[in-house]
Design a protein around this motif. Structure first.
Motif, PDB file in Angstrom:
ATOM      1  N   ILE A   1      21.370  42.696  79.440  1.00 45.65           N
ATOM      2  CA  ILE A   1      21.129  41.163  79.797  1.00 45.65           C
ATOM      3  C   ILE A   1      19.889  41.064  80.219  1.00 45.65           C
ATOM      4  CG2 ILE A   1      22.299  39.590  81.191  1.00 45.65           C
ATOM      5  CD1 ILE A   1      24.766  41.445  81.427  1.00 45.65           C
ATOM      6  N   LEU A   2      19.087  42.002  80.853  1.00 49.60           N
ATOM      7  CA  LEU A   2      17.819  41.828  81.368  1.00 49.60           C
ATOM      8  C   LEU A   2      16.817  40.875  80.170  1.00 49.60           C
ATOM      9  CD1 LEU A   2      17.259  44.981  83.310  1.00 49.60           C
ATOM     10  CD2 LEU A   2      17.779  42.715  84.210  1.00 49.60           C
ATOM     11  N   ASP A   3      17.066  40.993  78.882  1.00 46.21           N
ATOM     12  CA  ASP A   3      16.435  40.502  77.705  1.00 46.21           C
ATOM     13  C   ASP A   3      16.717  38.997  77.527  1.00 46.21           C
ATOM     14  OD1 ASP A   3      15.098  42.906  77.315  1.00 46.21           O
ATOM     15  OD2 ASP A   3      16.828  43.695  75.986  1.00 46.21           O
ATOM     16  N   TYR A   4      17.826  38.569  78.214  1.00 47.22           N
ATOM     17  CA  TYR A   4      18.222  37.027  78.179  1.00 47.22           C
ATOM     18  C   TYR A   4      18.300  36.376  79.476  1.00 47.22           C
ATOM     19  CZ  TYR A   4      19.896  39.114  73.871  1.00 47.22           C
ATOM     20  OH  TYR A   4      19.856  39.820  72.470  1.00 47.22           O
ATOM     21  N   LEU A   5      17.397  36.562  80.301  1.00 47.21           N
ATOM     22  CA  LEU A   5      17.448  35.862  81.633  1.00 47.21           C
ATOM     23  C   LEU A   5      17.036  34.289  81.510  1.00 47.21           C
ATOM     24  CD1 LEU A   5      15.920  38.798  83.484  1.00 47.21           C
ATOM     25  CD2 LEU A   5      18.229  38.186  83.482  1.00 47.21           C
ATOM     26  N   ASP A   6      16.507  33.980  80.487  1.00 44.95           N
ATOM     27  CA  ASP A   6      16.033  32.423  80.451  1.00 44.95           C
ATOM     28  C   ASP A   6      16.937  31.323  80.741  1.00 44.95           C
ATOM     29  OD1 ASP A   6      13.531  33.606  79.796  1.00 44.95           O
ATOM     30  OD2 ASP A   6      13.227  33.020  77.868  1.00 44.95           O
ATOM     31  N   ASN A   7      18.154  31.772  80.428  1.00 45.13           N
ATOM     32  CA  ASN A   7      19.246  30.695  80.240  1.00 45.13           C
ATOM     33  C   ASN A   7      20.251  30.996  81.574  1.00 45.13           C
ATOM     34  OD1 ASN A   7      18.216  29.177  78.219  1.00 45.13           O
ATOM     35  ND2 ASN A   7      19.422  30.821  76.640  1.00 45.13           N
ATOM     36  N   ILE A   8      19.910  31.713  82.343  1.00 42.42           N
ATOM     37  CA  ILE A   8      20.738  32.171  83.678  1.00 42.42           C
ATOM     38  C   ILE A   8      20.156  31.220  84.747  1.00 42.42           C
ATOM     39  CG2 ILE A   8      21.631  34.082  84.924  1.00 42.42           C
ATOM     40  CD1 ILE A   8      21.351  35.807  82.644  1.00 42.42           C
TER      41      ILE A   8
ATOM     42  N   GLU B   1      21.115  60.685  88.555  1.00 37.89           N
ATOM     43  CA  GLU B   1      20.602  61.113  87.245  1.00 37.89           C
ATOM     44  C   GLU B   1      20.626  60.160  86.251  1.00 37.89           C
ATOM     45  OE1 GLU B   1      22.139  62.906  89.511  1.00 37.89           O
ATOM     46  OE2 GLU B   1      20.818  64.143  90.361  1.00 37.89           O
ATOM     47  N   ALA B   2      21.997  59.964  86.254  1.00 36.93           N
ATOM     48  CA  ALA B   2      22.055  58.835  85.194  1.00 36.93           C
ATOM     49  C   ALA B   2      21.704  57.578  85.289  1.00 36.93           C
ATOM     50  CB  ALA B   2      23.589  58.875  84.927  1.00 36.93           C
ATOM     51  N   SER B   3      21.416  57.266  86.518  1.00 35.55           N
ATOM     52  CA  SER B   3      21.025  55.869  86.689  1.00 35.55           C
ATOM     53  C   SER B   3      19.640  55.444  86.802  1.00 35.55           C
ATOM     54  CB  SER B   3      21.636  55.105  87.719  1.00 35.55           C
ATOM     55  OG  SER B   3      21.586  55.958  89.055  1.00 35.55           O
ATOM     56  N   SER B   4      18.819  56.415  86.701  1.00 35.98           N
ATOM     57  CA  SER B   4      17.433  56.398  86.860  1.00 35.98           C
ATOM     58  C   SER B   4      16.718  55.487  85.976  1.00 35.98           C
ATOM     59  CB  SER B   4      16.621  57.727  87.051  1.00 35.98           C
ATOM     60  OG  SER B   4      16.915  58.340  85.644  1.00 35.98           O
ATOM     61  N   HIS B   5      17.181  55.472  84.730  1.00 35.46           N
ATOM     62  CA  HIS B   5      16.536  54.633  83.790  1.00 35.46           C
ATOM     63  C   HIS B   5      16.990  53.138  83.970  1.00 35.46           C
ATOM     64  CE1 HIS B   5      20.845  54.939  82.719  1.00 35.46           C
ATOM     65  NE2 HIS B   5      20.520  53.787  81.619  1.00 35.46           N
ATOM     66  N   ILE B   6      18.182  52.925  84.725  1.00 37.29           N
ATOM     67  CA  ILE B   6      18.169  51.690  84.791  1.00 37.29           C
ATOM     68  C   ILE B   6      17.190  50.908  86.182  1.00 37.29           C
ATOM     69  CG2 ILE B   6      19.916  49.893  85.864  1.00 37.29           C
ATOM     70  CD1 ILE B   6      22.201  51.706  84.932  1.00 37.29           C
ATOM     71  N   GLN B   7      17.001  51.900  87.033  1.00 30.96           N
ATOM     72  CA  GLN B   7      15.920  51.559  88.116  1.00 30.96           C
ATOM     73  C   GLN B   7      14.630  51.494  87.484  1.00 30.96           C
ATOM     74  OE1 GLN B   7      15.769  54.771  91.255  1.00 30.96           O
ATOM     75  NE2 GLN B   7      18.119  54.953  91.199  1.00 30.96           N
ATOM     76  N   ASP B   8      14.258  52.100  86.544  1.00 31.74           N
ATOM     77  CA  ASP B   8      12.774  51.898  86.147  1.00 31.74           C
ATOM     78  C   ASP B   8      12.858  50.518  85.283  1.00 31.74           C
ATOM     79  OD1 ASP B   8      12.061  54.542  86.771  1.00 31.74           O
ATOM     80  OD2 ASP B   8      12.846  55.329  84.853  1.00 31.74           O
ATOM     81  N   ASP B   9      13.821  50.131  84.534  1.00 33.20           N
ATOM     82  CA  ASP B   9      13.793  49.146  83.712  1.00 33.20           C
ATOM     83  C   ASP B   9      13.867  47.879  84.791  1.00 33.20           C
ATOM     84  OD1 ASP B   9      13.739  50.343  81.248  1.00 33.20           O
ATOM     85  OD2 ASP B   9      16.083  50.120  81.033  1.00 33.20           O
ATOM     86  N   MET B  10      14.604  47.825  86.099  1.00 33.11           N
ATOM     87  CA  MET B  10      14.710  46.796  86.809  1.00 33.11           C
ATOM     88  C   MET B  10      13.145  46.636  87.623  1.00 33.11           C
ATOM     89  SD  MET B  10      18.374  47.423  88.373  1.00 33.11           S
ATOM     90  CE  MET B  10      18.057  45.900  89.712  1.00 33.11           C
ATOM     91  N   HIS B  11      12.641  47.681  87.822  1.00 37.00           N
ATOM     92  CA  HIS B  11      11.361  47.691  88.337  1.00 37.00           C
ATOM     93  C   HIS B  11      10.410  47.163  87.703  1.00 37.00           C
ATOM     94  CE1 HIS B  11      11.594  49.455  92.403  1.00 37.00           C
ATOM     95  NE2 HIS B  11      12.548  50.577  91.882  1.00 37.00           N
TER      96      HIS B  11
ATOM     97  N   CYS C   1      25.556  36.210  77.766  1.00 39.33           N
ATOM     98  CA  CYS C   1      24.505  35.755  77.034  1.00 39.33           C
ATOM     99  C   CYS C   1      24.708  34.552  76.094  1.00 39.33           C
ATOM    100  CB  CYS C   1      24.107  36.864  76.026  1.00 39.33           C
ATOM    101  SG  CYS C   1      23.595  38.616  76.965  1.00 39.33           S
ATOM    102  N   SER C   2      25.827  33.802  76.633  1.00 40.97           N
ATOM    103  CA  SER C   2      26.188  32.983  75.486  1.00 40.97           C
ATOM    104  C   SER C   2      25.629  31.539  75.798  1.00 40.97           C
ATOM    105  CB  SER C   2      27.854  32.673  75.522  1.00 40.97           C
ATOM    106  OG  SER C   2      28.144  32.119  76.960  1.00 40.97           O
ATOM    107  N   GLY C   3      25.151  31.547  77.252  1.00 39.06           N
ATOM    108  CA  GLY C   3      24.686  30.330  77.599  1.00 39.06           C
ATOM    109  C   GLY C   3      25.393  29.228  78.449  1.00 39.06           C
ATOM    110  N   ASN C   4      26.759  29.320  78.020  1.00 42.36           N
ATOM    111  CA  ASN C   4      27.723  28.567  78.633  1.00 42.36           C
ATOM    112  C   ASN C   4      27.959  28.874  80.452  1.00 42.36           C
ATOM    113  OD1 ASN C   4      30.509  27.848  79.670  1.00 42.36           O
ATOM    114  ND2 ASN C   4      30.481  26.687  77.864  1.00 42.36           N
ATOM    115  N   GLU C   5      27.532  27.858  80.993  1.00 37.04           N
ATOM    116  CA  GLU C   5      27.503  28.053  82.463  1.00 37.04           C
ATOM    117  C   GLU C   5      28.885  28.613  83.086  1.00 37.04           C
ATOM    118  OE1 GLU C   5      26.272  25.966  86.677  1.00 37.04           O
ATOM    119  OE2 GLU C   5      26.241  24.733  84.826  1.00 37.04           O
TER     120      GLU C   5
END
Length: 1375
Positions: free
Chosen positions: A517-524, A546-556, A482-486
């Motif tokens: 990190i999904l909230d900081y995609l502008d500088n990637i 079961e533990a990863s279903s919330h990640i699937q939902d956020d990605m969709h 999230c630093s923005g340094n390439e």
């Protein structure tokens, strides 16, 4: 030492009390004893018993303690007075001791005498529980009895050597030794020391240990030296006593020199010491270190201490298993734990030492820094750097600098770091926060090797440390992303990718941090988005659903949001993320993987999810040609790099790839009809199509329809009733088709090989004379048509470059020829279309607002004959940034415009403009795959193929278009490149032979009448390109092999690249000294060679290249001073005596145009050389003084030759160099040479005065140069004058001091120095007033001293208008 004694005393009290309590509980000994009734008073007529009873002690029998009826001091005083006042004194002493000896013959009685006495309880005594001594201890406190009692004890002690404990569990030998501790006064300390050391020599080992550790509490301070000497001798004889002896030596007051000898003795035995003994030994060594010998001791210690072999591999594995599984303990496990505990204790000792002793930590860092060889670096070194980094905050920057230098030089490599963590993870885990802080600092470095090392710290910290540290690692990596340094983002994402594979279950516990990190995609960047979604998709679709279903939902949610955006940047994120996620979902599970589900096949439900996601992407991108092209490219990359499930691959073949023919392929015999601006023709077909089966690519009609659709014009009849397909998607769509067919048929492309032969519907592309009459719109249309055709051919070459049949190879080479021809035609259109923006060729860009540099600006540069800036060196690393790679390849693929000579002027007049325009359009060409270079295996081909090789490399290198290359692993790229080394060497040899034959045919005249200009230029360009490639890749060919090509080098630029390539190999060579001399010889040959002549106005050799080669020559030659003297004393006089446009006969590269380059390099290297000479000291030998004096004589002679050249060459650059480096040389003379003259003057007076007189003339000329600069009022020169004048005044003062030191002050006198110009003429316009002839010397000295005082200030603060002292110094030979 006092505190240690008190501590030991308290321990003795506790042990004695414990022994006494045990005595009361144990039954009577079964040994033969005298008949005694328990708890009765000893009744005996001996003088011993009577006197004790009179003095206040009642002896008891059996297990009862002797009773003390009076105070201890009162008893001792009473007994002493009784003995002294006895009529038979001193004979009474012998009788008393004899009675004691008889009494202690009984074991119980002896034991009671050694145990503390029982005080008779009364009211006064009960109020304070003071410690009661034993009878023996009380008697030892009486001076007249002490020697005899000590003698009796030492005679009694051997009886118990082999009885550690009696039947009452009391250690009699230890009790006897304890009686001698903490005596208030020792009557005969020397005798006691002698006796106790004799006892140690004969005692068993366990008792030796007890006696030695008790020595500091027994012997007095005056005997410490003798005890230390005896113990050091014992240390040599018996290594098993090393630990107690060193422990005691640390507590004694000993001479530091003696401790140094003991320390060296221990250091010599360090390799044979047991692991259990190391902590005590290291503690002794570190505590005996002084500031003077710290570096030496630490250097020897790190060489001999190798903990890597102290812990066996099996023990390491068992420890790791025990750490992770927390399994059952066992005897072997206890041994392993003991070994680890010893190492932890050892590092605790070291931590304590470096925490409180700054000299130790600094010496340790310095010792590691001084280690040069890669093999000499150990695991221990890295652990110590980490420990010091975490312990001393003041040394953090120093350690970071040392680490960076070691990483750059390759001394610390990945294997060493991995071993460090695997062996000492228990020690390092306590420093987790410091290690992560170090990793964070290293990731901020611009050096890729240092960044990689920082990433490895994160990786191994996650692998070997506990859950808390793993969470900290993931948190730190997310912060980097999230630093923005390439560079930081790329590295952190790469580490996350490795961690997901390394330990998916641990990563799953920290998935919530990654999801943020999904909230900081502008500088990637797009490539970083691929990595991020790969990590998230892997976690989301792993076994823990079961533990990863919330990640699937956020990605969709994120993907749907980005796909629905109208901004291309956000739509790009959605497309890349969706395709990446689909790749993970549809991965082929036929091979079990810990990252995927256990099912071997993709279920129908999962297949439906994948196809729905891809259909969503397709529907959201079909309205935008750029988005559609990006989707096809991403899908193609997925198929190329990931093994998809057969169901998903089959769906792709039926629903997407079959549409290609309907969209772009038509019958070749049916020419499209419509209102086209140009006649449509089928061009660039490789076979004659006379049947109805021929096909063609429908390019021009599609492009025309798209342009008219943009302008709102009518749609052609062919396009009515069907969806409009953009020609922009032609190349990406074909790439998807080709890779799908390749994957389904195991690399066989027979189904689509007709596309390699088929023509393209175009028009006559050669503009001819009609170019001037064409409108801007028509020119733009033709440019777009050619760009699309070029990109189509490039994808064709990508597809079929690996075909093995000769027929297919020939067709691919023909397509390469077509690419070159189309580029030449394209340049003609681009030259007259300045505002044209080409269609995109690569679509993984963050914005569509990509425009080439304006041609008008380029044309202006051409008119001004400007030069393209280029980087002369490439690092060959695939991890370097795309920008750097782009600049290097594009700037180096064609000769610079400044290199035009009669030989290639005709050809490069057009090529200069062409290369510039292609350079600005490279972002709009399709990327060539690395497999294309397999064409080099075809052997020696015609010159147009060589030209093609050069141009394809040109257009394949850019920032945007490295998408395919970046998705390859470094191992894949290295493998491909090294397969090309042999064919590239073959090409290099063939081109070498070409120039050899050309030189023979034209009698070594390279620009003779028989030379074909264009062919010569192309071969020379290829020669240069091959050398650049070898330089970048560091080809593993021998130094001698590449050196043999020097005779056929056609241009100065090629020569420079050959030298640089040999230098790269020299760094890894074992015979570096010999090869270094060869490089110097080769560089001199190139400087002495006649190269093809350039324009009359300027040379064909650029100043930067000449500067580089001349620096290489002087840096690698045996004697820099002799080389400078040869150029300045031979080459330059030849130049002065030659005609205006001629050059030096010895050094043809030395002309009047290049003189300033030679002058600058020689002055700089001369100054750099003399600064390396160590100042002379009085401790140096006479021979060293003479050698340094001779060297300085040569240096001053070279300086004098160079400085006098300004009388002939007085241009501004030459004078600027003279002012700058002249001052630096005088400063070096002050600091390095004057101390030498102080010590050499008496024995070498003539030589010293000659040296000073020569240097005086040089400094006078520098003074004249200052006056010249002021008269001409050149600010670029006058800014150097104040500092130079100050330095010259300091020289006057310093010479006077040297003469005064040697009692030769009268040899120094001062006078007024008039301002003169470079020719020696007096400057009449000076305003300074002339001083009187009898100006006092003291006044001059004070002013010089004032100037001296300001020497340490900032140079930039010296005012240009300050008052200057014009002085002249002269030196006589008088005494």
């Amino acid at each position: 030492m006092v505190s240690k004694r008190r501590l030991s005393r308290s321990e003795d009290k506790e042990s004695l009390t414990e022994d006494a309590s045990k005595t009361r509980k144990q039954p009577l000994s079964k040994k033969t004893k005298k008949s005694h009734i328990a708890n009765e008073v000893e009744e005996n007529d001996s003088i011993f018993v009577k006197l004790l009873k009179i003095s206040g002690i009642i002896l008891k029998t059996g297990e009862s303690q002797n009773q003390l009826a009076v105070d201890q001091i009162a008893f001792q005083k009473k007994l002493f007075q009784t003995l002294r006042r006895h009529p038979s004194y001193p004979k009474i002493i012998e009788e008393f001791v004899s009675g004691l000896e008889s009494y202690i013959e009984d074991e119980d009685s002896f034991r009671n005498c050694l145990l503390s006495c029982e005080r008779l309880q009364d009211e006064e005594a009960s109020m304070g529980a003071s410690y009661s001594k034993s009878l023996i201890k009380l008697l030892l406190g009486i001076d007249i009895l002490q020697p005899a009692i000590i003698k009796t004890l030492f005679e009694k002690l051997p009886e118990y050597f082999f009885e550690n404990k009696n039947s009452d569990e009391i250690n009699i030998p230890r009790l006897i030794v304890s009686q001698l501790k903490w005596l208030d006064r020792v009557v005969d300390g020397k005798d006691l020391t002698t006796k106790i050391m004799q006892l140690i020599s004969i005692a068993p080992e366990n008792l030796q240990h007890d006696i030695i550790t008790s020595l500091p509490e027994i012997v007095g301070d005056s005997q410490h030296a003798d005890v230390g000497k005896e113990l050091s001798d014992l240390l040599i004889e018996n290594t098993s006593l090393t630990v107690p002896i060193l422990d005691v030596l640390s507590s004694l007051r000993l001479d530091p020199n003696f401790l140094l000898k003991v320390r060296q003795l221990v250091m010599d035995k360090l390799l044979s010491i047991r692991l259990e003994d190391l902590p005590v030994i290291i503690k002794f060594i570190l505590h005996s270190i002084t500031a003077m010998d710290a570096l030496e001791v630490i250097s020897e210690l790190r060489e001999k201490l190798d903990l890597q072999h102290c812990v066996l591999p099996s023990r390491l594995q068992a420890s790791q298993v025990k750490l992770k599984s927390k399994g059952r303990a066992s005897s072997s496990g206890n041994q392993e734990s003991s070994g680890q505990n010893c190492i932890i204790l050892l590092f605790d000792v070291i931590k304590s030492a470096i925490r409180y002793e700054k000299t130790i930590s600094e010496a340790w860092i310095k010792a590691i820094e001084n280690t040069a060889s890669v093999s000499e670096h150990k695991v221990f070194d890295l652990v110590m750097l980490f420990i010091i980094y975490s312990t001393n905050t003041q040394t953090k920057k120093y350690i970071e600098r040392v680490l960076r230098n070691k990483i750059r030089s390759g001394c610390i490599q990945e294997q060493l770091l991995q071993s460090t963590f695997s062996i000492h993870y228990l020690v390092l885990k306590d420093m987790c926060s410091s290690i992560l802080s170090l990793a964070q600092s290293l990731l901020h470095s611009p050096d890729q090797s240092i960044i990689s090392f920082g990433s490895l710290l994160y990786k191994y910290a996650f692998k070997f440390f506990d859950t808390y540290c793993q969470q900290e690692v993931v948190g730190a990596l997310v912060t980097h992303i999230c630093s923005g340094n390439e560079a930081e983002v790329d590295t952190a994402l790469d580490v996350l990718l490795e961690l997901v594979v390394l330990n998916p279950s641990a990563m799953m516990m920290n998935a919530v941090f990654v999801k943020g990190i999904l909230d900081y995609l502008d500088n990637i960047s797009p490539q970083q988005i691929r990595k991020l979604f790969y990590v998230l998709s892997t976690l989301a679709f792993s076994k823990q659903n079961e533990a990863s279903s919330h990640i699937q939902d956020d990605m969709h949610l994120v993907i749907r949001k980005q796909l629905s955006s109208t901004v291309f940047k956000y739509k790009l994120i959605g497309i890349i993320g969706a395709v990446t996620m689909a790749g993970i979902m549809a991965a082929d599970r036929s091979e079990s993987s810990s990252l995927t589900q256990d099912r071997t096949n993709l279920s129908d439900e999962q297949c439906t999810q994948v196809t729905s996601l891809l259909q969503l992407v397709h529907s959201c991108s079909e309205q935008s040609p750029q988005a559609s092209a990006l989707y096809y490219d991403e899908f193609a990359n997925l198929i190329q790099h990931e093994k998809l499930d057969p169901k998903a691959l089959e769906w792709v073949g039926h629903t997407i790839c079959n549409d290609f023919q309907d969209a772009f392929v038509v019958d070749s015999c049916v020419v499209p009809e419509g209102d086209f601006p140009f006649p449509v023709k089928a061009l660039y077909g490789l076979e004659e199509y006379n049947t109805q089966d021929g096909i063609a690519i429908n390019l021009l009609p599609l492009l025309f329809s798209q342009d008219f659709a943009k302008d709102g014009g009518p749609v052609t009849s062919q396009e009515s009733g069907q969806k409009l397909v953009s020609p922009l998607c032609l190349a990406p769509y074909f790439r998807l088709l080709r890779l799908c067919v390749e994957r389904q048929h195991n690399g066989n492309l027979e189904e689509i090989d007709g596309l390699l032969d088929c023509p393209v519907f175009l028009t006559d592309l050669e503009p001819g004379e009609r170019l001037e009459s064409m409108s801007a719109k028509e020119c733009s249309f033709m440019c777009s048509l050619i760009f699309l055709t070029l990109n189509w051919f490039r994808e064709i070459v990508n597809a079929f470059c690996r075909e093995t049949s000769p027929e297919m190879k020939g067709k691919v080479l023909t397509r390469l020829k077509h690419i070159v021809e189309l580029q030449i035609i394209l340049e003609k259109y681009l030259a007259v279309t300045p505002d044209y923006v080409p269609p995109l060729g690569n679509f993984d860009v963050e914005t569509l607002d990509i425009t080439p540099h304006t041609v008008t600006a380029i044309s202006a540069k051409i008119r001004k004959k400007g030069k393209i800036e280029r980087k002369q060196e490439t690092d060959g690393s695939k991890t370097s940034s795309s920008d750097t790679l782009s600049e290097e390849k594009n700037s180096e693929c064609d000769p610079t415009p400044s290199h035009k000579g009669p030989l290639n002027k005709e050809f490069t007049g057009k090529e200069e403009k062409t290369s510039l325009l292609l350079h600005n359009s490279h972002a709009f060409f399709r990327e060539l795959d690395i497999e294309v270079f397999s064409i080099l295996h075809c052997g020696l081909v015609t010159k147009f193929i060589l030209d093609t090789e050069m141009h394809t490399e040109n257009k394949g290198s850019r920032n945007i278009g490295f998408s395919h290359l970046q998705q390859r692993s470094a191992q894949e790229i290295v493998h491909c490149v090294f397969q090309l080394l042999t064919p590239m060497c073959n090409h290099l040899e063939n081109i070498h032979n070409y120039f050899q034959c050309l030189a023979a045919e034209n009698h070594s005249v390279v620009d003779g009448p028989g030379v074909k200009v264009q062919e010569y230029h192309i071969m020379s360009s290829c020669y240069q390109r091959l050398l650049q490639i070898f330089h970048g890749l560091f080809a593993c060919q021998s130094f001698h092999y590449l050196q043999n090509f020097h005779q056929s080098i056609p241009s100065f630029q090629c020569a420079l690249y050959l030298i640089r390539l040999l230098m790269v190999i020299l760094e890894k060579s074992t015979a570096s000294t010999q090869n270094k001399e060869k490089i110097a010889s080769l560089a001199r040959q190139f400087l002495c060679r006649v190269w093809p002549s350039g324009d009359k106005e300027k040379s064909n050799i650029s100043n930067d290249q000449l500067h580089a080669l001349l620096c290489i020559y002087l840096e690698h030659t045996d004697s820099i001073l002799k080389a400078i003297e040869e150029i300045a004393g031979v080459g330059i006089p030849e130049l002065i005596n030659s005609p205006k446009d001629a050059s030096s006969s010895t050094f043809p590269t030395l002309t009047r145009h290049t003189f300033v380059v030679f002058f600058r390099v020689m002055m700089a290297e001369l100054e750099k050389t003399v600064k390396k000479i160590e100042p002379g000291t009085a401790a140096d030998s006479q021979q060293i003084h003479e050698e340094k004096l001779l060297y300085w004589n040569m240096a001053v002679r070279d300086f004098s030759i160079l400085i006098n050249l300004i009388k002939v060459f007085d241009s501004h650059p030459v004078l600027h160099v003279c002012l700058k480096y002249g001052r630096l040389f005088v400063e070096a003379f002050l600091k390095q040479c004057m101390p030498l003259l102080d010590f050499s003057f008496r024995k070498h007076r003539e030589d010293v005065l000659s040296l000073l007189e020569t240097f005086q003339l040089d400094t006078r000329l520098l003074h004249h140069l200052c006056g010249h600069s002021k008269i001409h009022q050149d600010t670029r020169l006058t800014q150097h004058v104040p500092l130079l004048k100050k330095t010259l005044e300091l020289l006057v003062c310093r010479v006077k001091a040297m003469l005064t030191l040697n009692n030769c002050r009268e040899a120094f006198w001062l006078g007024n120095l008039k301002n003169r110009d470079l020719q020696g003429e007096e400057i009449k316009s000076q305003n300074s007033q002339e001083s009187t002839a009898d100006e006092s010397e003291d006044d001059m000295s004070s002013q010089a001293s004032k100037s001296k005082a300001t020497e340490d200030g900032e140079e930039d603060e010296v005012s240009a208008g300050e008052k200057e002292q014009d002085s002249d110094e002269s030196y006589d030979d008088s005494d």
